[in-house]
Design a protein around this motif. Sequence first.
Motif, PDB file in Angstrom:
ATOM      1  N   ASP A 101      21.209   7.376  40.275  1.00  0.00           N
ATOM      2  CA  ASP A 101      20.052   6.878  39.532  1.00  0.00           C
ATOM      3  C   ASP A 101      20.507   6.242  38.222  1.00  0.00           C
ATOM      4  O   ASP A 101      21.012   6.924  37.335  1.00  0.00           O
TER       5      ASP A 101
ATOM      6  N   HIS B  81      18.813   5.306  35.923  1.00  0.00           N
ATOM      7  CA  HIS B  81      18.030   5.797  34.789  1.00  0.00           C
ATOM      8  C   HIS B  81      18.858   6.777  33.945  1.00  0.00           C
ATOM      9  O   HIS B  81      18.615   6.924  32.741  1.00  0.00           O
ATOM     10  N   ALA B  82      19.826   7.446  34.594  1.00  0.00           N
ATOM     11  CA  ALA B  82      20.702   8.366  33.850  1.00  0.00           C
ATOM     12  C   ALA B  82      21.485   7.628  32.783  1.00  0.00           C
ATOM     13  O   ALA B  82      21.787   8.188  31.717  1.00  0.00           O
TER      14      ALA B  82
ATOM     15  N   GLU C  56      20.404   4.968  31.085  1.00  0.00           N
ATOM     16  CA  GLU C  56      19.490   4.699  29.974  1.00  0.00           C
ATOM     17  C   GLU C  56      19.283   5.954  29.128  1.00  0.00           C
ATOM     18  O   GLU C  56      19.269   5.895  27.894  1.00  0.00           O
ATOM     19  N   THR C  57      19.138   7.091  29.789  1.00  0.00           N
ATOM     20  CA  THR C  57      18.939   8.350  29.055  1.00  0.00           C
ATOM     21  C   THR C  57      20.163   8.688  28.203  1.00  0.00           C
ATOM     22  O   THR C  57      20.044   9.025  27.019  1.00  0.00           O
ATOM     23  N   ALA C  58      21.348   8.602  28.816  1.00  0.00           N
ATOM     24  CA  ALA C  58      22.576   8.910  28.088  1.00  0.00           C
ATOM     25  C   ALA C  58      22.809   7.903  26.967  1.00  0.00           C
ATOM     26  O   ALA C  58      23.290   8.256  25.891  1.00  0.00           O
TER      27      ALA C  58
ATOM     28  N   ALA D  36      20.509   6.275  25.231  1.00  0.00           N
ATOM     29  CA  ALA D  36      19.586   6.576  24.133  1.00  0.00           C
ATOM     30  C   ALA D  36      20.119   7.728  23.286  1.00  0.00           C
ATOM     31  O   ALA D  36      20.064   7.691  22.050  1.00  0.00           O
ATOM     32  N   ARG D  37      20.659   8.749  23.943  1.00  0.00           N
ATOM     33  CA  ARG D  37      21.220   9.893  23.207  1.00  0.00           C
ATOM     34  C   ARG D  37      22.478   9.488  22.445  1.00  0.00           C
ATOM     35  O   ARG D  37      22.733   9.974  21.336  1.00  0.00           O
TER      36      ARG D  37
ATOM     37  N   THR E  50      21.438   7.648  19.300  1.00  0.00           N
ATOM     38  CA  THR E  50      20.932   8.611  18.321  1.00  0.00           C
ATOM     39  C   THR E  50      22.080   9.364  17.652  1.00  0.00           C
ATOM     40  O   THR E  50      22.090   9.570  16.439  1.00  0.00           O
TER      41      THR E  50
END
Length: 407
Positions: free
Chosen positions: A363, A365-366, A368-370, A372-373, A376
């Motif tokens: 996926d 999407h993993a 994009e999540t990683a 974003a983190r 940050t």
Amino acid sequence: MYDEQRRPDRRSPNEAEPRPQAEPRPDREAAVEHGPLAGFTVGVTAARRADELGALLQRRGATVLHAPALRIVPLSDDGELLAATKDLLDQVPDVVVATTAIGFRGWVEAADGWGLGEALLDKLRGVELLARGPKVKGAIRAAGLTEHWSPSSESMAEVLDRLLDEGIDGRRIAVQLHGEPLPGFVESLRAGGAEVVGVPVYRWMPPEDLSPVDRLLDACVSRGLDALTFTSAPAAASLLNRAEERRLLPELLAALNHEVLPACVGPVTALPLQARGVDTVQPERFRLGPLVQLLCQELPARSRALPIAGHKVEIRGHAVLVDGALKPVPPAGMALLRALSRRPGWVVARADLLRALPGAGRDEHAVETAMARLRTALGAPKLIQTVVKRGYRLALDPAADAKYADV
């Protein structure tokens, strides 16, 4: 108590108004709070003095993963040492070579426990007693003895040269072994005609609990370590043997030859690794302090620094320095950042970044999540640019484009 903060203002009218102090820059504050090893993870294989080595590393900012690769058999329980001691009391040697301070002290203490302490010291007073270095010399004198000679280099090679120059044919020489082989030393003495008696002051055995060693091996082969330290040849040999038992030896050797820096306290310690084709770094002085100082030089020099979006970014093992400020980054974020930094400024597709993520599956999407983190954690979102429908890239400064264009 007199409260200075409430003291009335008594400045004269002509006295200049004090200048307000500038607020310290957060990045400068962060830059001085961390040590030279901040952001790096260092493995420690030592059994003896492991706490001391770990404390030295942690004071310089390192994260330490400790797993003793061996254990020491207590001297008082070692039948081999008792047998060797009785043999030397029955047949007194011409020369005794003391190689380590802790080993010599332990030998005398064990002999005391067996009721042989005074007899051993009496015999040692009548032989040619050689001390490998100043620490051994101190242990000898603390026992009420006096060494006949000690090399300035702390080298067993210099001890060997002295003995060979003296002539050793027909002489009986006792060598205090210290848990590891003395390559070529004993063989050279025997080749010169000497009768050599080994005194095994302590013996190394595999650790009773192998779980910490296995965790250390897993961290090394997965590149979760930046450096792996060794303070004895038996520890190095034991770790290699355990890797072979687990069929991880090729992966371990590959890690030590590339991403994970193997650091040894001296050349004897490095021998088991060198026999497997692993090049190591060693300090000029064979001590824990210089070993840590060497890591403080080597690890930052191996980390990659890039000019990105007006910032200086240095990528370390599990953290990033942004303009000198330490930014801890989760493992997934570090995996993405390393993938992007292999070709700085170039677009890396989401599919390629997904493959770089540990255990991410299929996926995207993993990613994009990683990502974003990661942004940050870095505290500077513009370091990484999103390229619509293509992927992501490090926002390399234009002046650096030419340098990295063909990376």
